[in-house]
Each structure stands twice: as structure tokens, then as C-alpha cells.
Design an enzyme around this catalytic site. Structure first.
Site, PDB file in Angstrom:
ATOM      1  N   LYS A   1       0.852  -1.189   0.000  1.00 50.61           N
ATOM      2  CA  LYS A   1       0.000   0.000   0.000  1.00 50.61           C
ATOM      3  C   LYS A   1       0.888   1.239   0.000  1.00 50.61           C
ATOM      4  CE  LYS A   1      -4.372   0.481   2.453  1.00 50.61           C
ATOM      5  NZ  LYS A   1      -4.943   0.478   3.791  1.00 50.61           N
TER       6      LYS A   1
HETATM    7  C1  E4P Z   1      -8.394   0.729   4.335  1.00 49.66           C
HETATM    8  O1  E4P Z   1      -7.575   0.371   3.535  1.00 49.66           O
HETATM    9  C2  E4P Z   1      -8.332   2.029   5.018  1.00 49.66           C
HETATM   10  O2  E4P Z   1      -7.106   2.212   5.603  1.00 49.66           O
HETATM   11  C3  E4P Z   1      -9.463   2.134   5.989  1.00 49.66           C
HETATM   12  O3  E4P Z   1     -10.642   1.661   5.380  1.00 49.66           O
HETATM   13  C4  E4P Z   1      -9.649   3.504   6.595  1.00 49.66           C
HETATM   14  O4  E4P Z   1     -10.850   3.534   7.336  1.00 49.66           O
HETATM   15  P1  E4P Z   1     -11.194   4.702   8.386  1.00 49.66           P
HETATM   16  O5  E4P Z   1     -11.451   5.949   7.625  1.00 49.66           O
HETATM   17  O6  E4P Z   1     -12.425   4.207   9.093  1.00 49.66           O
HETATM   18  O7  E4P Z   1     -10.008   4.808   9.282  1.00 49.66           O
END
Ligand code: E4P
Length: 214
Positions: A83
Site C-alpha cells: 500500500k
Molecule cells: C483501508 O484500507 C483504510 O485504511 C481504511 O478503510 C480507513 O478507514 P477509516 O477511515 O475508518 O479509518
């Protein structure tokens, strides 16, 4: 639509994976920090528990560091997807890593143009954060619809991975829009199973079953 678990907590991941509907996992530094475990230890357990793409995020902010981290993370397990954040350096790292055959999930996408650039840089996935846009009074799912349309217009192989999902409504909208993946917190996946009329219906069936002569 594929369903990923948005968590780094191995107990939660095992519980939800047992439903038999999970295709992968996404993690981020905040989710890993909540576990109190080392990143490598958490990742090893997650890779054992779920046989599908597992997103692991780099924390360097410069392209060279992201590339080095990305190579190391990808070397830990064949299912690891690296990522990278949606920044200038993140795009440069995405291009280099994807050219090496490493799958990249470009994260922190908040407008369709960012997703289009990530797809052009070779991203396997883009992660639009819908809940965080809703939080500031914008319609997060609008970005998902735009990304699905754009990737379809140009036949990009990049998948739209809807992130920052907060409710079953986000999940259903994502599926109706044709998003490829929804990554959901464990609690949201468990909410998807439930409906009060299902519980009431089951209760009645079981009560009536008692009246059947044995
Ligand atoms: C997933 O890859 C993201 O990091 C995650 O969905 C972020 O979610 P949040 O906005 O609830 O922290």
C-alpha cells in the site's frame, strides 16, 4: 464484489474469515498500532488466516524508501499487496513496484483524478476513503461511482477498493455501483448478516416446530 476485512486484529480476522465470504484483508498503520504487536508478526498471522490479497502499508514518505519497504513487504508472502499513499512519491514508487510485478494498492484517495493517476501508474487497486469524505460533508460514494465509470471507459485493469466503509449502506451502494472490492471493519461485515425480521422469523419457526408431533 469481493469482500476484504479492514483490520489487523488476528482474532477478529479469524472470526470473520470463518463466515466463508472473505476474499482478502487490508491493514494500515493505525490498525496495526491498535494490535500492540509488531507489523511482521501481525502480517504473518493474517497471511496464514486468509488466502487472498493482504494489503500492507509502507511508512516511508520518499519514493526510494517506499520502494525498498515495498520490496521487503512483498518478499514476506506472495499474497502481500503493497500500500502506497497518493502522493508524488507514492506514484513514483507505484510505477517502479508495479513494473517489478509487485501489486500496489494506492491509498488515501479522495477525488477521482487521484484514482485515475494511480491507475496510470500501474496500481492494482485504488482505495477511495468514502467515510472520511462523508465526515467533512461530502458524498464519498460519488467518488466511487466516478472511478468505476472512468476505469470502465478506458478498460483499466485497476480495481476500485472501497475503503473507510462505516455502514452496510456504503457496502450495498458500492456493490450497486459495480465497485470491485469493499473493505469493511469486522463489525460492519457482521452487521451485513443481521436483520431483525430474520431473527423474529427464526424464533417463530423454532416455536412452531415445538408443536409438531414427535
Ligand atoms: C483501508 O484500507 C483504510 O485504511 C481504511 O478503510 C480507513 O478507514 P477509516 O477511515 O475508518 O479509518
Amino acid at each position: 464484489m469481493k469482500i476484504f476485512i479492514d483490520s489487523a486484529d488476528i482474532e477478529q480476522i479469524r472470526e470473520v474469515a470463518a463466515l466463508g465470504v472473505v476474499d482478502g484483508v487490508t491493514t494500515n498503520p493505525s490498525l496495526v498500532a491498535k494490535t500492540g504487536r509488531s507489523f511482521e508478526a501481525a502480517l504473518a498471522d493474517i497471511c496464514d488466516a486468509v488466502d487472498g490479497p493482504i494489503s500492507a502499508e509502507v511508512v516511508s514518505t520518499e519514493a526510494d524508501g517506499m520502494i525498498e519497504e515495498g520490496r521487503r513487504l512483498a518478499g514476506l508472502h506472495p499474497n502481500i499487496v503493497v500500500k502506497c499513499p497518493m502522493t508524488v512519491d507514492g506514484l513514483r514508487a507505484t510505477r517502479v513496484l508495479s513494473d517489478e510485478g509487485i501489486r500496489v494498492n494506492v491509498t488515501l484517495i479522495f477525488q477521482p483524478a487521484q484514482g485515475l493517476l494511480a491507475a496510470k501508474a500501474g496500481a492494482a487497486y485504488v482505495s477511495p476513503f468514502v467515510g472520511r469524505l462523508d465526515d467533512i460533508g461530502e458524498y464519498g460514494m460519488g467518488m466511487v461511482a466516478a472511478l468505476v465509470e472512468i476505469f470502465d471507459n478506458y478498460d483499466y485493469p485497476t480495481e476500485v477498493l472501497v475503503a473507510s466503509i462505516r455502514s452496510p449502506l456504503h457496502f450495498v451502494e458500492a456493490a450497486r455501483m459495480g465497485a470491485h472490492v469493499a473493505t469493511c471493519p469486522p463489525a460492519v461485515i457482521l452487521q451485513l448478516v443481521k436483520h431483525p425480521l430474520t431473527d423474529i422469523g427464526l424464533e417463530r419457526f423454532l416455536a412452531d416446530w415445538q408443536k409438531v408431533p414427535k
